[in-house]
Design a protein around this motif. Structure first.
Motif, PDB file in Angstrom:
ATOM      1  N   GLY A 107       0.852  -1.411  -0.102  1.00 26.48           N
ATOM      2  CA  GLY A 107       0.079   0.009   0.056  1.00 26.48           C
ATOM      3  C   GLY A 107       0.740   1.102  -0.126  1.00 26.48           C
ATOM      4  N   GLY A 108       2.122   1.072   0.517  1.00 23.74           N
ATOM      5  CA  GLY A 108       2.786   2.444   0.605  1.00 23.74           C
ATOM      6  C   GLY A 108       3.351   3.098   1.632  1.00 23.74           C
ATOM      7  N   VAL A 109       4.000   4.028   1.978  1.00 26.80           N
ATOM      8  CA  VAL A 109       4.471   4.648   3.127  1.00 26.80           C
ATOM      9  C   VAL A 109       3.399   4.736   4.033  1.00 26.80           C
ATOM     10  N   THR A 110       2.175   5.288   4.002  1.00 28.52           N
ATOM     11  CA  THR A 110       1.272   5.579   4.860  1.00 28.52           C
ATOM     12  C   THR A 110       0.747   4.090   5.597  1.00 28.52           C
ATOM     13  N   PHE A 111       0.850   3.339   4.735  1.00 29.21           N
ATOM     14  CA  PHE A 111       0.131   2.111   5.365  1.00 29.21           C
ATOM     15  C   PHE A 111       1.382   1.162   5.961  1.00 29.21           C
ATOM     16  N   VAL A 112       2.601   1.394   5.612  1.00 29.40           N
ATOM     17  CA  VAL A 112       3.861   0.717   6.190  1.00 29.40           C
ATOM     18  C   VAL A 112       3.808   1.178   7.414  1.00 29.40           C
ATOM     19  N   LYS A 113       3.775   2.746   7.730  1.00 31.57           N
ATOM     20  CA  LYS A 113       3.710   3.336   9.009  1.00 31.57           C
ATOM     21  C   LYS A 113       2.662   2.870   9.822  1.00 31.57           C
ATOM     22  N   LEU A 114       1.525   2.635   9.357  1.00 32.74           N
ATOM     23  CA  LEU A 114       0.471   2.172  10.157  1.00 32.74           C
ATOM     24  C   LEU A 114       0.501   0.912  10.719  1.00 32.74           C
ATOM     25  N   GLY A 115       0.995  -0.168   9.672  1.00 25.85           N
ATOM     26  CA  GLY A 115       1.528  -1.456  10.368  1.00 25.85           C
ATOM     27  C   GLY A 115       2.593  -1.406  11.354  1.00 25.85           C
ATOM     28  N   GLN A 116       3.633  -0.535  11.073  1.00 19.51           N
ATOM     29  CA  GLN A 116       4.688  -0.375  12.257  1.00 19.51           C
ATOM     30  C   GLN A 116       4.000  -0.001  13.441  1.00 19.51           C
ATOM     31  N   GLN A 117       2.960   0.763  13.373  1.00 22.05           N
ATOM     32  CA  GLN A 117       2.442   1.703  14.862  1.00 22.05           C
ATOM     33  C   GLN A 117       1.358   0.339  15.401  1.00 22.05           C
ATOM     34  N   LEU A 118       0.779  -0.103  14.729  1.00 21.78           N
ATOM     35  CA  LEU A 118      -0.007  -1.363  15.313  1.00 21.78           C
ATOM     36  C   LEU A 118       0.769  -2.687  15.613  1.00 21.78           C
ATOM     37  N   SER A 119       2.109  -2.581  15.198  1.00 23.09           N
ATOM     38  CA  SER A 119       2.961  -3.744  15.909  1.00 23.09           C
ATOM     39  C   SER A 119       3.150  -3.796  17.097  1.00 23.09           C
ATOM     40  N   THR A 120       3.071  -2.608  17.564  1.00 17.25           N
ATOM     41  CA  THR A 120       3.236  -2.230  18.975  1.00 17.25           C
ATOM     42  C   THR A 120       2.004  -2.214  19.774  1.00 17.25           C
ATOM     43  N   ARG A 121       0.839  -2.236  19.399  1.00 22.94           N
ATOM     44  CA  ARG A 121      -0.453  -2.090  20.036  1.00 22.94           C
ATOM     45  C   ARG A 121      -0.797  -3.675  20.638  1.00 22.94           C
ATOM     46  N   ARG A 122       0.104  -4.210  21.319  1.00 23.73           N
ATOM     47  CA  ARG A 122      -0.328  -5.505  21.929  1.00 23.73           C
ATOM     48  C   ARG A 122      -1.723  -5.815  22.606  1.00 23.73           C
ATOM     49  N   ASP A 123      -2.150  -4.452  23.017  1.00 20.37           N
ATOM     50  CA  ASP A 123      -3.613  -4.467  23.564  1.00 20.37           C
ATOM     51  C   ASP A 123      -4.627  -4.596  22.658  1.00 20.37           C
ATOM     52  N   LEU A 124      -4.455  -4.473  21.334  1.00 17.61           N
ATOM     53  CA  LEU A 124      -5.344  -4.526  20.370  1.00 17.61           C
ATOM     54  C   LEU A 124      -5.303  -5.596  19.418  1.00 17.61           C
ATOM     55  N   LEU A 125      -3.946  -6.096  19.140  1.00 20.80           N
ATOM     56  CA  LEU A 125      -3.789  -7.311  18.069  1.00 20.80           C
ATOM     57  C   LEU A 125      -3.420  -8.402  18.857  1.00 20.80           C
ATOM     58  N   PRO A 126      -3.857  -9.420  18.322  1.00 19.11           N
ATOM     59  CA  PRO A 126      -3.204 -10.975  18.436  1.00 19.11           C
ATOM     60  C   PRO A 126      -1.622 -11.091  18.372  1.00 19.11           C
ATOM     61  N   PRO A 127      -1.174 -11.943  19.213  1.00 19.12           N
ATOM     62  CA  PRO A 127       0.149 -12.061  19.046  1.00 19.12           C
ATOM     63  C   PRO A 127       0.524 -12.490  17.489  1.00 19.12           C
ATOM     64  N   GLU A 128      -0.297 -13.165  16.952  1.00 14.85           N
ATOM     65  CA  GLU A 128      -0.089 -13.431  15.389  1.00 14.85           C
ATOM     66  C   GLU A 128       0.474 -12.224  14.573  1.00 14.85           C
ATOM     67  N   PHE A 129      -0.383 -11.392  14.688  1.00 15.02           N
ATOM     68  CA  PHE A 129      -0.418 -10.121  13.908  1.00 15.02           C
ATOM     69  C   PHE A 129       0.741  -9.338  14.510  1.00 15.02           C
ATOM     70  N   VAL A 130       1.051  -9.196  15.720  1.00 17.54           N
ATOM     71  CA  VAL A 130       2.211  -8.290  16.124  1.00 17.54           C
ATOM     72  C   VAL A 130       3.496  -8.879  15.317  1.00 17.54           C
ATOM     73  N   ALA A 131       3.541 -10.193  15.600  1.00 18.43           N
ATOM     74  CA  ALA A 131       4.785 -10.967  14.974  1.00 18.43           C
ATOM     75  C   ALA A 131       5.013 -10.823  13.437  1.00 18.43           C
ATOM     76  N   GLU A 132       3.829 -10.425  12.768  1.00 21.81           N
ATOM     77  CA  GLU A 132       4.077 -10.295  11.268  1.00 21.81           C
ATOM     78  C   GLU A 132       4.305  -8.997  11.211  1.00 21.81           C
ATOM     79  N   LEU A 133       3.606  -7.864  11.445  1.00 20.59           N
ATOM     80  CA  LEU A 133       3.804  -6.481  11.436  1.00 20.59           C
ATOM     81  C   LEU A 133       5.102  -6.072  11.883  1.00 20.59           C
ATOM     82  N   THR A 134       5.630  -6.434  12.860  1.00 21.54           N
ATOM     83  CA  THR A 134       7.163  -6.029  13.170  1.00 21.54           C
ATOM     84  C   THR A 134       8.119  -6.407  12.064  1.00 21.54           C
ATOM     85  N   GLN A 135       7.629  -7.116  11.062  1.00 22.56           N
ATOM     86  CA  GLN A 135       8.709  -7.366  10.009  1.00 22.56           C
ATOM     87  C   GLN A 135       8.546  -6.448   8.798  1.00 22.56           C
TER      88      GLN A 135
END
Length: 658
Positions: free
Chosen positions: A163-191
């Motif tokens: 999707g590009g820079v905005t969506f990459v930044k969004l994924g990076q920020q969501l990768s730190t929200r362990r209160d919102l996302l399951p561990p599987e999503f956190v592990a993938e988005l940190t990549q």
């Protein structure tokens, strides 16, 4: 000629009559109506007025002048009534302001066209990665297993990356929200990696000349055309000032701001749609998340914000004890929204500093890790401004073990109340006091209307025994369990508090790189004890007592007068208590809803009674040879009555959403 004169006089007359209808309709309804709707209602009244008048007049020779005037007024009133009924129905179906006007449509057609193309591109990306079915608002089964969640997380990561820079930044920020996302999503988005191909030197030079207003050779003695690093927002070059000082120059990519604003507009619209149409969107409050993300990303695009953050962080580090941690000093005269010139810190990023760290030795590495942890605690609990993304790539380590913090484009800021609550929470966790920890946690989060505090306290007690007791070594698992506990009890985490958890979750990995045997929980416990011991020193207690007295002194001075006024009012029988009814917006909404339902039921019943009376009345003017005016009005009122009663019944029998 006569026909032409008739047309010339007819058009102004038609305009005056239409304007009169428009003014009358607005005044009668008592609300502001859009110009387009008013003009359409006036045109409708003009169209209806002629047939009504023709139906009321049996023949030109059968009435006198007075009767004709009365019939014209009656026809105009009936036509206005029809127009107002149509306006009310239109307001129910399509509220005024919900659709753009013709001028707005004309002005914004180009932006809507660009947005539509980007919408289409995003939808194609989502569909290509198998995510289209999740945009329909239905609850999908089959995602309860870890394997299915992992597959979905992988698809989300690939779609965000494409999707590009905005969506990459969004994924990076969501990768730190362990209160919102399951561990599987956190592990993938940190990549997700914020890497990009370097931009050509002519484009970089164009940005520099545009921002500085002079050639690059006049600003820098040397400038390396090859970038040190290239990301999706900016790239960094090494340079040297005319006085010989080495610097790094951060240059924003040309056109990136326009691209980000376009994507943020789409992201905010999509978030509002998902929150409105989906249960999971409402539970996660995706509109608030998207708003916070947009604000943080806009700050990151403005390099003057990073300049101010660097200056403030440098002042905070200089004011505290020397822990051999620095931030690059910005050159204020060489900073703008798109270019930032900073001091060049010597060192190696932690992610690629194996040899440097190995040469330090185990004891020195433990000191460096403790210094970094103490600095972060000092930023969070004392200064109120902290680095939110201390991953290994944002920390430099020199040969002597000194550290440098980079990339302060977005920092966290805490008010005094939040800092005190965080301190109480950490102190309670260190004392294994679940009751105090529960109270401090509830001060940090957004409390729901109903919460079982005893169950929360017990769950915190179990978490403390498992992860915070002496000898336990959990690290990031403790934060993951705390996030899960917050989510289970439906506690909302404000963005600034989520930034704290994000900081410590990221810091755990960085500390492990510095010292593989470092225990974040044990280290935090020791730092907390040291800071608590420092806080209870006599000079600190005296200062705290003086601050409290300064705060309480104005209230203490006013207290005797207030007590005297209350006693005097009680003695003379003038003591009263004023209570504001319906001060809460939720109470007002409930009462307003009940009143609206009662009003709809009354109006529906009245319209039904009038419809029956009109349908039972014989005679009256004829609209056509078959239908009379009373019959037409009676059937219209009957339709209105049925619609209103059905609206009330739907509200009565509909189950409230969970």
């Amino acid at each position: 000629m006569q026909k032409l004169l008739g047309t010339v006089f007819f058009l102004p007359t038609l305009f005056v009559v239409g304007l009169g209808f428009a003014v009358a309709i607005r005044r009668l309804l008592g609300v502001r109506i859009g110009l387009v709707r008013t003009v359409l209602a006036a045109a409708l009244a003009l169209v209806v007025c002629g047939p009504l008048l023709a139906a009321m007049v049996p023949g030109p020779e059968a009435i006198d002048t007075g009767s004709g005037i009365l019939l014209i007024v009656l026809a105009a009133c009936c036509a206005s009534l029809v127009a107002m009924i149509v306006l009310v129905i239109a307001e129910v179906l399509v509220p005024d302001g919900s659709l753009p006007g013709p001028i707005e449509l004309w002005r914004g057609w180009r932006s809507r066209l660009v947005r539509a193309r980007r919408y289409s591109q995003i939808v194609r990306i989502a569909a290509r990665h198998g995510l289209g079915r999740f945009l329909r608002g239905h609850r999908h089964r089959g995602l309860e297993s870890a394997v299915s969640r992992r597959d979905l997380a992988r698809s989300v990561r690939r779609a965000l990356d494409e999707g590009g820079v905005t969506f990459v930044k969004l994924g990076q920020q969501l990768s730190t929200r362990r209160d919102l996302l399951p561990p599987e999503f956190v592990a993938e988005l940190t990549q997700l990696q914020d890497n990009a191909a370097p931009i050509a030197w002519p484009l970089v030079e164009e940005v520099l000349v545009s921002e500085f207003g002079r050639p690059v050779g006049e600003v820098f003695a040397e400038f390396d055309h090859a970038p040190l690093a290239a990301a999706s927002v900016a790239q960094v070059h090494s340079a040297r000032l005319p006085d010989g000082r080495p610097v790094v120059v951060k240059v924003q990519r040309p056109g990136i701001e326009r691209t980000v604003e376009r994507d943020l507009d789409i992201l905010l619209r999509l978030a509002r749609t998902l929150e409105f149409r989906t249960d999971w969107g409402r539970s996660l409050r995706v509109a608030d998340l998207a708003g916070g993300f947009a604000e943080a990303l806009r700050e990151e695009l403005d390099f003057t914000v990073e300049r101010d953050n660097l200056q403030a962080m440098a002042a905070a580090l200089a004011d505290g004890p020397d822990r051999e941690i620095r931030v690059p000093a910005p050159h204020a005269g060489l900073a703008s929204e798109r270019v930032l010139v900073m001091e060049r810190l010597h060192g190696t990023p932690l992610g690629a500093a194996e040899e440097t760290l190995a040469a330090l030795g185990a004891g020195r590495r433990r000191q460096v890790a403790n210094a970094l942890l103490e600095t972060v605690f000092d930023q969070v609990l004392v200064r109120g401004m902290f680095h939110v993304d201390l991953h290994p790539g944002n920390v430099l380590v020199a040969a002597d073990g000194s550290l440098g913090m980079l990339d302060l484009g977005s920092v966290g800021r805490l008010d005094g109340t939040t800092r005190l609550a965080v301190g109480r929470l950490l102190a309670a966790l260190g004392r294994a006091d679940s009751m105090a920890a529960s109270d401090a946690l509830l001060e940090l989060v957004d409390r729901p209307d109903e919460i079982d505090e005893r169950t929360l306290e017990r769950a915190l007690g179990v978490l403390i025994v498992r992860y915070a007791s002496p000898g336990a070594s959990a690290g990031a698992a403790a934060f993951a369990e705390l996030f899960r506990l917050v989510t289970t009890h439906r506690l909302g985490i404000p963005p600034q508090v989520a930034a704290i958890f994000r900081t410590f979750a990221t810091l755990e990995g960085t500390l492990t790189v510095v010292d593989p045997d470092f225990d974040l929980v044990a280290g935090a416990r020791e730092v907390g004890r040291a800071q608590f011991a420092e806080a209870v020193e006599p000079i600190r207690l005296r200062q705290a007592l003086e601050d409290e007295l300064v705060t309480l002194l104005p209230m203490l001075r006013r207290l005797p007068r207030r007590v005297d006024r209350i006693a005097d009012a009680v003695e003379h029988g003038r003591f009263t208590v004023n209570v504001r009814l319906f001060a809460d917006a939720r109470d007002r909404r409930v009462v307003t809803g009940l009143v609206h339902q009662a009003l709809l039921a009354f109006v529906g019943a009245a319209a039904g009674v009038l419809a029956v009376m009109l349908l039972g009345t014989e005679g009256g003017p004829r609209v056509t040879e078959t239908f009379g005016l009373f019959g037409v009005l009676g059937y219209a009122l009957l339709i209105v009555a049925v619609v209103l009663v059905l609206r009330v019944l739907v509200v009565v029998f509909r189950r409230d959403p969970a």
